[in-house]
Write a protein that holds these residues in place. Structure first.
Motif, mmCIF file in Angstrom:
data_model
loop_
_atom_site.group_PDB
_atom_site.id
_atom_site.type_symbol
_atom_site.label_atom_id
_atom_site.label_comp_id
_atom_site.label_asym_id
_atom_site.label_seq_id
_atom_site.Cartn_x
_atom_site.Cartn_y
_atom_site.Cartn_z
ATOM 1 N N ILE A 50 0.843 -1.204 0.000
ATOM 2 C CA ILE A 50 0.000 0.000 0.000
ATOM 3 C C ILE A 50 0.873 1.246 0.000
ATOM 4 C CG2 ILE A 50 -1.660 1.349 1.342
ATOM 5 C CD1 ILE A 50 -2.994 -1.189 2.158
ATOM 6 N N TYR A 51 1.965 1.206 0.747
ATOM 7 C CA TYR A 51 2.860 2.364 0.786
ATOM 8 C C TYR A 51 3.491 2.647 -0.576
ATOM 9 C CZ TYR A 51 2.569 2.765 5.868
ATOM 10 O OH TYR A 51 2.118 2.955 7.153
ATOM 11 N N ASN A 52 3.476 1.673 -1.463
ATOM 12 C CA ASN A 52 3.964 1.925 -2.818
ATOM 13 C C ASN A 52 3.026 2.870 -3.578
ATOM 14 O OD1 ASN A 52 6.230 0.256 -2.622
ATOM 15 N ND2 ASN A 52 5.077 -1.563 -3.237
ATOM 16 N N TYR A 53 1.757 2.914 -3.119
ATOM 17 C CA TYR A 53 0.757 3.746 -3.787
ATOM 18 C C TYR A 53 0.463 5.040 -3.033
ATOM 19 C CZ TYR A 53 -0.135 -0.511 -6.474
ATOM 20 O OH TYR A 53 0.008 -1.601 -7.274
ATOM 21 N N PHE A 54 0.521 4.977 -1.708
ATOM 22 C CA PHE A 54 0.258 6.152 -0.875
ATOM 23 C C PHE A 54 1.267 6.166 0.275
ATOM 24 C CE2 PHE A 54 -3.809 4.754 -2.673
ATOM 25 C CZ PHE A 54 -4.226 5.912 -3.316
ATOM 26 N N PRO A 55 2.016 7.250 0.414
ATOM 27 C CA PRO A 55 3.077 7.272 1.430
ATOM 28 C C PRO A 55 2.578 7.326 2.868
ATOM 29 C CG PRO A 55 2.919 9.394 0.310
ATOM 30 C CD PRO A 55 2.038 8.446 -0.437
ATOM 31 N N GLY A 56 1.301 7.618 3.093
ATOM 32 C CA GLY A 56 0.779 7.700 4.449
ATOM 33 C C GLY A 56 -0.718 7.945 4.434
ATOM 34 N N LYS A 57 -1.310 7.973 5.638
ATOM 35 C CA LYS A 57 -2.760 8.146 5.731
ATOM 36 C C LYS A 57 -3.205 9.520 5.266
ATOM 37 C CE LYS A 57 -3.605 7.009 10.046
ATOM 38 N NZ LYS A 57 -4.427 6.687 11.238
ATOM 39 N N GLU A 58 -2.389 10.537 5.515
ATOM 40 C CA GLU A 58 -2.759 11.882 5.079
ATOM 41 C C GLU A 58 -2.835 11.941 3.557
ATOM 42 O OE1 GLU A 58 -4.235 15.415 5.577
ATOM 43 O OE2 GLU A 58 -3.520 14.311 7.316
ATOM 44 N N SER A 59 -1.886 11.317 2.908
ATOM 45 C CA SER A 59 -1.902 11.240 1.448
ATOM 46 C C SER A 59 -3.128 10.479 0.967
ATOM 47 C CB SER A 59 -0.631 10.542 0.950
ATOM 48 O OG SER A 59 -0.689 10.290 -0.432
ATOM 49 N N LEU A 60 -3.449 9.397 1.636
ATOM 50 C CA LEU A 60 -4.606 8.590 1.263
ATOM 51 C C LEU A 60 -5.890 9.398 1.404
ATOM 52 C CD1 LEU A 60 -5.670 5.857 0.396
ATOM 53 C CD2 LEU A 60 -5.472 5.076 2.764
ATOM 54 N N LEU A 61 -6.024 10.134 2.496
ATOM 55 C CA LEU A 61 -7.218 10.961 2.713
ATOM 56 C C LEU A 61 -7.352 12.033 1.638
ATOM 57 C CD1 LEU A 61 -9.643 11.886 4.402
ATOM 58 C CD2 LEU A 61 -8.054 13.209 5.817
ATOM 59 N N LEU A 62 -6.269 12.714 1.321
ATOM 60 C CA LEU A 62 -6.300 13.746 0.281
ATOM 61 C C LEU A 62 -6.776 13.172 -1.049
ATOM 62 C CD1 LEU A 62 -3.013 15.804 0.801
ATOM 63 C CD2 LEU A 62 -5.350 16.690 0.882
ATOM 64 N N LEU A 124 3.939 16.399 3.232
ATOM 65 C CA LEU A 124 3.358 16.035 1.952
ATOM 66 C C LEU A 124 4.435 16.027 0.874
ATOM 67 C CD1 LEU A 124 0.027 18.095 1.933
ATOM 68 C CD2 LEU A 124 0.355 15.694 2.549
ATOM 69 N N THR A 125 4.339 15.034 0.018
ATOM 70 C CA THR A 125 5.229 14.991 -1.134
ATOM 71 C C THR A 125 4.807 16.075 -2.124
ATOM 72 O OG1 THR A 125 3.809 13.431 -2.322
ATOM 73 C CG2 THR A 125 5.470 12.497 -0.829
ATOM 74 N N ASP A 126 5.660 16.337 -3.095
ATOM 75 C CA ASP A 126 5.298 17.301 -4.136
ATOM 76 C C ASP A 126 4.020 16.860 -4.852
ATOM 77 O OD1 ASP A 126 7.510 18.786 -3.514
ATOM 78 O OD2 ASP A 126 8.741 18.043 -5.170
ATOM 79 N N GLU A 127 3.894 15.556 -5.070
ATOM 80 C CA GLU A 127 2.696 15.040 -5.737
ATOM 81 C C GLU A 127 1.446 15.311 -4.893
ATOM 82 O OE1 GLU A 127 0.777 10.780 -7.242
ATOM 83 O OE2 GLU A 127 2.920 10.915 -6.758
ATOM 84 N N ASP A 128 1.545 15.081 -3.573
ATOM 85 C CA ASP A 128 0.376 15.290 -2.716
ATOM 86 C C ASP A 128 0.060 16.768 -2.534
ATOM 87 O OD1 ASP A 128 -0.290 12.653 -2.360
ATOM 88 O OD2 ASP A 128 0.955 12.391 -0.583
ATOM 89 N N GLN A 129 1.066 17.612 -2.593
ATOM 90 C CA GLN A 129 0.780 19.054 -2.572
ATOM 91 C C GLN A 129 -0.037 19.435 -3.806
ATOM 92 O OE1 GLN A 129 4.466 21.182 -2.109
ATOM 93 N NE2 GLN A 129 4.892 20.322 -0.084
ATOM 94 N N GLY A 130 0.278 18.792 -4.923
ATOM 95 C CA GLY A 130 -0.515 19.017 -6.130
ATOM 96 C C GLY A 130 -1.933 18.493 -5.964
ATOM 97 N N VAL A 131 -2.093 17.346 -5.295
ATOM 98 C CA VAL A 131 -3.417 16.797 -5.027
ATOM 99 C C VAL A 131 -4.212 17.756 -4.145
ATOM 100 C CG1 VAL A 131 -4.686 14.928 -3.882
ATOM 101 C CG2 VAL A 131 -2.704 14.395 -5.301
ATOM 102 N N ALA A 132 -3.563 18.318 -3.126
ATOM 103 C CA ALA A 132 -4.241 19.263 -2.229
ATOM 104 C C ALA A 132 -4.720 20.488 -2.999
ATOM 105 C CB ALA A 132 -3.295 19.675 -1.098
ATOM 106 N N MET A 133 -3.925 20.967 -3.936
ATOM 107 C CA MET A 133 -4.334 22.121 -4.753
ATOM 108 C C MET A 133 -5.508 21.760 -5.654
ATOM 109 S SD MET A 133 -0.579 23.682 -5.779
ATOM 110 C CE MET A 133 -1.309 24.937 -6.841
ATOM 111 N N GLN A 134 -5.485 20.560 -6.217
ATOM 112 C CA GLN A 134 -6.603 20.113 -7.049
ATOM 113 C C GLN A 134 -7.872 19.972 -6.219
ATOM 114 O OE1 GLN A 134 -5.264 16.471 -8.874
ATOM 115 N NE2 GLN A 134 -3.529 17.472 -9.868
ATOM 116 N N LEU A 135 -7.737 19.460 -4.999
ATOM 117 C CA LEU A 135 -8.888 19.335 -4.107
ATOM 118 C C LEU A 135 -9.482 20.696 -3.793
ATOM 119 C CD1 LEU A 135 -10.771 17.805 -2.181
ATOM 120 C CD2 LEU A 135 -8.925 17.853 -0.472
#
Length: 222
Positions: A50-62, A124-135
């Motif tokens: 699972i960590y290969n797809y999401f680095p943590g629960k915060e990333s998963l929630l986003l 947050l990774t750079d990718e998840d920061q992008g997800v947060a902006m999209q959200l």
């Protein structure tokens, strides 16, 4: 022989599978009750996978919240066979929201009642920061879509200040969300005895009552 790497489609399918399962667990048990180990067990995977797809629960929630809004927008953007009056379009919008809650209750709760999670404790990774902006963009688009529908139903609303428009939209949406939550969680058992999730004979007069309030001064809604 080395294992063949997943295709982009397989990776996307696996991510969606993880999010679907996690959304249900987070909504039912709470964000902090979810562990990657429990989630992995439910999916017949390893936690490290699972960590290969999401680095943590915060990333998963986003990612769950972003996907939820994307799924909802797919639903409300379905073409209408005939051009409906503005009031009927608004009713359809509300019914689509309720239908989404019925079909994807975990996503619905996390989209509109996100947990007070450990924001800031997981970098947050750079990718998840992008997800947060999209959200953020999807949430704003959702709210603006509601404002447009309300203005189409009530032309008088268009002449009001932006602050008043936002307050009216807030009044409308929170009333609908409150109705959805009461039915979903059966929090008013006497009033809801024997009723399914918001039947038409409850929903339609509720919407009409809200629409009748749109032309009133904002002070009258307090």
């Amino acid at each position: 022989m080395p294992k063949k790497p997943f295709s982009a489609e397989e990776i996307a399918w696996q991510r969606e599978r993880i999010m679907d399962s996690a959304a249900t667990v987070m909504a039912d048990l709470g964000f902090h009750a979810l562990s990657m180990r429990k989630l992995a067990s439910a999916l017949s995977m390893t936690a490290s996978n699972i960590y290969n797809y999401f680095p943590g629960k915060e990333s998963l929630l986003l990612n769950i919240r972003r996907r939820g809004f994307e799924l909802l927008f797919q639903q409300i953007r379905q073409p209408v066979a005939i051009q409906l009056p503005a009031a009927e379009l608004l009713e359809q919008f509300v019914r689509q929201l309720i239908g989404f809650c019925r079909s994807r209750p975990g996503y619905y709760q996390l989209m509109f009642q996100p947990p007070r999670s450990s924001v800031g404790t997981e970098p947050l990774t750079d990718e998840d920061q992008g997800v947060a902006m999209q959200l953020d963009r999807l949430q704003e688009e959702w709210q603006r879509h509601t404002l447009v529908l309300l203005e189409d139903v009530s032309p008088a609303l268009a002449s009001r200040s932006e602050a008043e428009k936002r307050r009216v939209a807030l009044f409308f949406l929170t009333s609908i969300h409150g109705l959805v939550d009461c039915y979903h969680y059966r929090s008013l058992p006497m009033l809801m005895n024997g009723l399914e999730l918001i039947p038409d004979d409850v929903l339609q007069p509720h919407i009409h009552w809200l629409l009748s309030a749109l032309d009133q001064p904002v002070s009258a809604l307090a």
